[in-house]
Design an enzyme around this catalytic site. Structure first.
Site, PDB file in Angstrom:
ATOM      1  CG  ASP A   1      -1.956   0.983   1.296  1.00  0.00           C
ATOM      2  OD1 ASP A   1      -2.326   1.479   0.221  1.00  0.00           O
ATOM      3  OD2 ASP A   1      -2.464   1.277   2.407  1.00  0.00           O
ATOM      4  CG  HIS A   2      -0.290   4.758   0.500  1.00  0.00           C
ATOM      5  ND1 HIS A   2      -0.869   5.708  -0.309  1.00  0.00           N
ATOM      6  CD2 HIS A   2      -1.267   4.362   1.353  1.00  0.00           C
ATOM      7  CE1 HIS A   2      -2.131   5.879   0.057  1.00  0.00           C
ATOM      8  NE2 HIS A   2      -2.400   5.073   1.055  1.00  0.00           N
TER       9      HIS A   2
ATOM     10  CG  HIS B   1      -5.084   8.259   3.802  1.00  0.00           C
ATOM     11  ND1 HIS B   1      -4.598   8.968   2.743  1.00  0.00           N
ATOM     12  CD2 HIS B   1      -5.248   6.996   3.356  1.00  0.00           C
ATOM     13  CE1 HIS B   1      -4.459   8.162   1.699  1.00  0.00           C
ATOM     14  NE2 HIS B   1      -4.850   6.963   2.032  1.00  0.00           N
ATOM     15  N   GLY B   2      -7.074   8.533   7.840  1.00  0.00           N
ATOM     16  CA  GLY B   2      -6.950   8.817   9.273  1.00  0.00           C
ATOM     17  C   GLY B   2      -8.253   9.253   9.922  1.00  0.00           C
TER      18      GLY B   2
ATOM     19  N   GLY C   1      -8.801   5.647   2.771  1.00  0.00           N
ATOM     20  CA  GLY C   1      -9.387   6.431   3.856  1.00  0.00           C
ATOM     21  C   GLY C   1     -10.767   5.929   4.250  1.00  0.00           C
ATOM     22  N   GLY C   2     -10.889   4.606   4.423  1.00  0.00           N
ATOM     23  CA  GLY C   2     -12.195   4.013   4.752  1.00  0.00           C
ATOM     24  C   GLY C   2     -12.704   4.365   6.144  1.00  0.00           C
ATOM     25  CB  THR C   3     -10.984   5.090   9.355  1.00  0.00           C
ATOM     26  OG1 THR C   3     -10.247   3.880   9.391  1.00  0.00           O
ATOM     27  CG2 THR C   3     -11.377   5.498  10.773  1.00  0.00           C
TER      28      THR C   3
HETATM   29  P1  13P Z   1      -7.892   4.862   7.036  1.00  0.00           P
HETATM   30  O1  13P Z   1      -6.743   4.756   7.972  1.00  0.00           O
HETATM   31  O2  13P Z   1      -8.530   6.204   7.028  1.00  0.00           O
HETATM   32  O3  13P Z   1      -8.870   3.747   7.242  1.00  0.00           O
HETATM   33  O4  13P Z   1      -7.295   4.692   5.554  1.00  0.00           O
HETATM   34  C1  13P Z   1      -6.542   3.562   5.267  1.00  0.00           C
HETATM   35  C2  13P Z   1      -5.983   3.648   3.896  1.00  0.00           C
HETATM   36  O5  13P Z   1      -6.527   4.271   3.012  1.00  0.00           O
HETATM   37  C3  13P Z   1      -4.740   2.941   3.616  1.00  0.00           C
HETATM   38  O6  13P Z   1      -4.293   3.106   2.314  1.00  0.00           O
END
Ligand code: 13P
Length: 393
Positions: free
Chosen positions: A82-83, A181-182, A210-212
């Site tokens: 990821d990233h 994100h976050g 950024g699902g959270t």
């Molecule tokens: P969150 O930490 O907001 O869930 O985002 C995770 C993410 O997008 C990892 O690439």
């Protein structure tokens, strides 16, 4: 068998309108929690390793556990970088066992982003590995307060998305449509219309970072408009931290292990909630049916050496190990000498490739060509070379 091709996995999710969680993990508690929820829910899952977390754990040390967890699972699993910040990092992750990679050049200009991503796609294709890229920009850092990393959301435009996919050849597209994100204060304002238009124009699995913090309804709308992979981390990290807080209050003797009690359970609960909400529960069998198993190849060479003494042979072999192990798609280089002097072939190379595509890309790779032509072939005329495809149960 359950380590599968992520491209097939996400195609199934995309066509059947559900999303697979790409859960970032930072240690064995996360790995255990994510896998137990996915097994319980009989759901496909993506084990995701974010480069932004590499200063908190030893990536090289954790990867064998991640690969082992995927290989012993009964559900379909893919392992994803990821990233990834650059080509070197993406290749390193492939050589450690990731079978999907993201290159994130979203902070650069769209031209630079396109060129960097295109170059990685060419390498990854030679390893049979799908690539995710991101035009537009999703601010924030996973696991932290969004306010600590202010940055403007740069929404992905439809034209940009079309051109980017055409020019780079990425398999999945991460889109910026309002998520962050976050940990975020307030509710993000998502542009579903933009997502819908990108989806209609491209017809490939879309990825939401950024699902959270998104609501149930927001997730449903994202999935209805082409999101097939949802990246998720901060809520898992928060669940783990809350469990530690609870442990520190309820345990009289605050030993290390008592502080860590039930962390995988706390993570698992949140993963389970997401899997259910995103529609991935019970999909495991269907996905396994349409996914190619991830099959490795053992490139075997047995040979004798003429014209070098033992010391020179070892030097030649050690140079080869150094050079060959950095070629994209090479998981391991084993070199050895026959235990019996009288055996027909005295030396071996066992080079393990992550995918059959590596047979060709390895053979043609300049580092291999230079080593083989200059140092190896001139002294190892007497040799047998065979590629063996891993037999899946
Ligand atoms: P969150 O930490 O907001 O869930 O985002 C995770 C993410 O997008 C990892 O690439």
């Amino acid at each position: 068998m359950p380590l599968v091709n992520m491209k097939h996995m996400l195609k199934h999710a995309y066509e059947n309108k559900y999303a697979i969680g790409a859960f970032d993990l930072v240690n064995l508690d996360f790995l255990t929690g994510i896998m137990s929820a996915a097994e319980k829910e009989k759901a496909p899952v993506i084990l995701s390793l974010a480069e932004s977390h590499f200063d908190t754990f030893d990536f090289e040390l954790l990867m064998p556990a991640v690969v082992a967890a995927a290989k012993r699972a009964s559900i379909p699993v893919a392992i994803h970088l990821d990233h990834g910040s650059c080509q070197e990092s993406a290749v390193r992750s492939i050589n450690l066992g990731c079978n999907g990679v993201m290159i994130d050049a979203s902070e650069k200009t769209i031209e630079e982003n396109t060129n960097i991503t295109r170059a990685l796609v060419e390498i990854a294709q030679g390893c049979g590995i799908p690539v995710e890229g991101e035009p537009g920009y999703v601010p924030g850092v996973e696991g932290e307060d969004a306010e600590r990393h202010p940055g403007d959301i740069r929404y992905t435009t439809v034209d940009e998305a079309i051109r980017y996919v055409e020019k780079t050849g990425v398999d999945f597209l991460a889109v910026s449509i309002g998520t962050v994100h976050g940990r975020m204060q307030g509710k993000p304002d998502l542009n579903y219309q933009r997502l819908k238009e990108i989806n209609e124009a491209l017809g490939i699995p879309l990825v939401i970072h950024g699902g959270t913090g998104l609501s149930d309804d927001q997730f449903q709308q994202l999935i209805a408009n082409g999101a097939a992979k949802i990246n998720y981390y901060t809520a898992l990290s928060d669940a783990a931290a809350k469990q530690i807080e609870h442990n520190s209050i309820t345990n009289r003797y605050s030993s290390y292990t008592s502080m860590l009690k039930n962390i995988p359970v706390a993570i698992s609960k949140e993963v389970e909630r997401c899997i259910k909400l995103w529609g991935a529960s019970g999909r495991s069998e269907e996905v396994l049916e349409c996914c190619s198993p991830w099959r490795e190849v053992e490139h075997v060479i047995i040979y004798n050496v003429k014209g070098l003494d033992k010391k020179e042979t070892r030097e030649m072999v050690s140079e080869g190990r150094k050079v060959l192990s950095t070629i994209p798609g090479v998981l391991e280089v084993f070199t050895g000498e026959a235990m019996k002097k009288g055996d027909e072939y005295q030396y071996t190379w066992l080079v393990r490739f992550c995918h059959p595509a590596v047979i060709d890309s390895y053979r043609e790779h300049p580092a291999h060509v230079a080593f083989a032509d200059n140092l190896f072939r001139p002294v190892a005329g007497n040799r047998i070379s065979i590629d063996y495809l891993d037999w899946k149960k």
